[in-house]
Design a protein around this motif. Sequence first.
Motif, PDB file in Angstrom:
ATOM      1  N   ASN A 158       0.869  -1.183   0.000  1.00  0.00           N
ATOM      2  CA  ASN A 158       0.000   0.000   0.000  1.00  0.00           C
ATOM      3  C   ASN A 158       0.900   1.225   0.000  1.00  0.00           C
ATOM      4  OD1 ASN A 158      -2.364  -1.394   0.092  1.00  0.00           O
ATOM      5  ND2 ASN A 158      -2.856  -0.885   2.217  1.00  0.00           N
ATOM      6  N   SER A 160       1.081   5.545  -0.275  1.00  0.00           N
ATOM      7  CA  SER A 160       0.383   6.823  -0.292  1.00  0.00           C
ATOM      8  C   SER A 160       1.351   7.959   0.061  1.00  0.00           C
ATOM      9  CB  SER A 160      -0.792   6.801   0.691  1.00  0.00           C
ATOM     10  OG  SER A 160      -1.613   7.912   0.448  1.00  0.00           O
ATOM     11  N   ILE A 184       3.444  -0.733  -7.495  1.00  0.00           N
ATOM     12  CA  ILE A 184       2.392   0.179  -7.051  1.00  0.00           C
ATOM     13  C   ILE A 184       2.970   1.586  -7.072  1.00  0.00           C
ATOM     14  CG2 ILE A 184       0.694   0.655  -5.248  1.00  0.00           C
ATOM     15  CD1 ILE A 184       0.634  -2.208  -6.337  1.00  0.00           C
ATOM     16  N   HIS A 205       3.501  -3.048   3.976  1.00  0.00           N
ATOM     17  CA  HIS A 205       3.587  -4.328   3.272  1.00  0.00           C
ATOM     18  C   HIS A 205       3.537  -5.475   4.273  1.00  0.00           C
ATOM     19  CE1 HIS A 205       5.513  -7.602   0.892  1.00  0.00           C
ATOM     20  NE2 HIS A 205       4.735  -7.087  -0.030  1.00  0.00           N
ATOM     21  N   ARG A 211       5.066   0.579   9.119  1.00  0.00           N
ATOM     22  CA  ARG A 211       5.032   1.268   7.834  1.00  0.00           C
ATOM     23  C   ARG A 211       6.408   1.870   7.555  1.00  0.00           C
ATOM     24  NH1 ARG A 211       1.659   6.801   8.468  1.00  0.00           N
ATOM     25  NH2 ARG A 211       3.397   8.019   9.249  1.00  0.00           N
TER      26      ARG A 211
END
Length: 304
Positions: A158, A160, A184, A205, A211
Amino acid sequence: MASSWILFAIYLLTSLTTPVNGTHQQYKRSELFKLGENASLSCINKTWNQIIYILWRVSMNGVNCSITKEAHGPVYSSCSNRVTLYNKTSGESQLHIAHFQLSDEGTYHCEVAYNHGNYLLMIAVNAIVSPVLSAQLYSNGSHRFAVCSAHGGKPAANVSWEVWWSSPTITVQVRSEADTSSNITAWLELPDNVTRGNISCIATHTSWLDRRSVTLNLNEKQPSNVIVLLCTVGVTLGSGLLLLIATKFLYNMRKMRICSKSNLSQNTDSKSAQSQEVEEVEPYASYVQRVNSIYNSSADLYGS
Ligand SMILES: *[C@@H]1O[C@H](CO)[C@@H](O)[C@H](O)[C@H]1NC(C)=O
Ligand SMILES: *[C@@H]1O[C@H](CO)[C@@H](O)[C@H](O)[C@H]1NC(C)=O
Ligand SMILES: *[C@@H]1O[C@H](CO)[C@@H](O)[C@H](O)[C@H]1NC(C)=O
Ligand SMILES: *[C@@H]1O[C@H](CO)[C@@H](O)[C@H](O)[C@H]1NC(C)=O
Ligand SMILES: *[C@@H]1O[C@H](CO)[C@@H](O)[C@H](O)[C@H]1NC(C)=O
Ligand SMILES: *[C@@H]1O[C@H](CO)[C@@H](O)[C@H](O)[C@H]1NC(C)=O
Ligand SMILES: *[C@@H]1O[C@H](CO)[C@@H](O)[C@H](O)[C@H]1NC(C)=O
Ligand SMILES: *[C@@H]1O[C@H](CO)[C@@H](O)[C@H](O)[C@H]1NC(C)=O
Ligand SMILES: *[C@@H]1O[C@H](CO)[C@@H](O)[C@H](O)[C@H]1NC(C)=O
């Protein structure tokens, strides 16, 4: 007539949805393992006292093997010797894969016959691979973007951006690579009035406890307009001169009817010397400079 058609339809539907073999029931599961660790696959919650035989059929990317054992018989295996049957202390049998590798990914079918029936299980087995995080600035000519990607990860990460201004425009792109890993990418559109400060790309992940983040320092990478102008002029003049010299050189070569091989090598040599000069001016951000010079010059054009 109509009712018999309805009955036939119902028969068709039920025969499609119920298992063909009455006692067989197929269960599905998926498991993830880290590369290099020992992997254990459980099939059924029964001990060898109740089991008649166990058969594991493995299909890995084009390679098939099987491993089988009857309660009081020996183990027959066509799998790699890293794959073994193993008795848990509670008496249940497990499939053990030592030092899990990418090539062990595949579908593991387990079939067990026990004193009261059969059991079928299909396990999709995949590796966990940590992605590589990277972030950089990019301009498409009219807009600046901060681009963060986590590539090579399995399963997908993920990604961002964390920024200080409100309602940032972030677009996340998911791409599957040929090796079944993922890429990604989170594109953050930088508003025109954001030219300095730190922004962070945040990624999570399966393989990481916490994170992880990469910080982009926007001021560091913003060379002053004077430097941009000097660089633009310098590069333009330099490449113009280079072109002139190259053309002249080529022309002379043609005239002398000599093979152009040496011409080519000299040409690339002087080019790399040129780009090194640019790098010395702004060691860490020559890529960004070029991008910004385009951005700034087009902004000047539209602004005037
Ligand atoms: C396995 O079976 C035992 C009894 O035979 C039961 O206590 C246990 O909860 C079962 N475990 C699972 C995961 O089904
Ligand atoms: C491996 O097994 C699968 C079914 O599980 C079959 O479709 C495939 O053809 C087999 N491949 C080889 C190389 O035997
Ligand atoms: C597991 O238990 C079965 C039944 O008791 C036995 O036949 C087999 O040898 C054992 N396997 C291992 C690896 O110890
Ligand atoms: C992994 O399995 C191998 C062989 O079965 C064994 O020698 C090794 O000790 C195991 N390692 C761990 C960390 O369990
Ligand atoms: C640059 O990106 C912006 C924002 O996504 C888009 O509106 C614009 O069309 C893009 N420009 C070019 C030249 O691709
Ligand atoms: C990941 O995707 C982005 C955007 O699609 C691309 O710019 C980048 O080169 C890719 N990275 C790799 C390692 O393929
Ligand atoms: C950028 O400008 C917009 C309006 O154009 C304003 O709402 C926003 O607060 C500004 N952001 C910063 C970081 O100054
Ligand atoms: C940005 O990060 C750098 C270190 O990477 C730090 O020295 C600097 O103070 C930070 N700036 C802001 C505005 O947080
Ligand atoms: C990624 O985000 C989604 C939704 O926010 C969440 O369900 C998923 O667990 C996240 N994955 C990881 C690896 O953190």
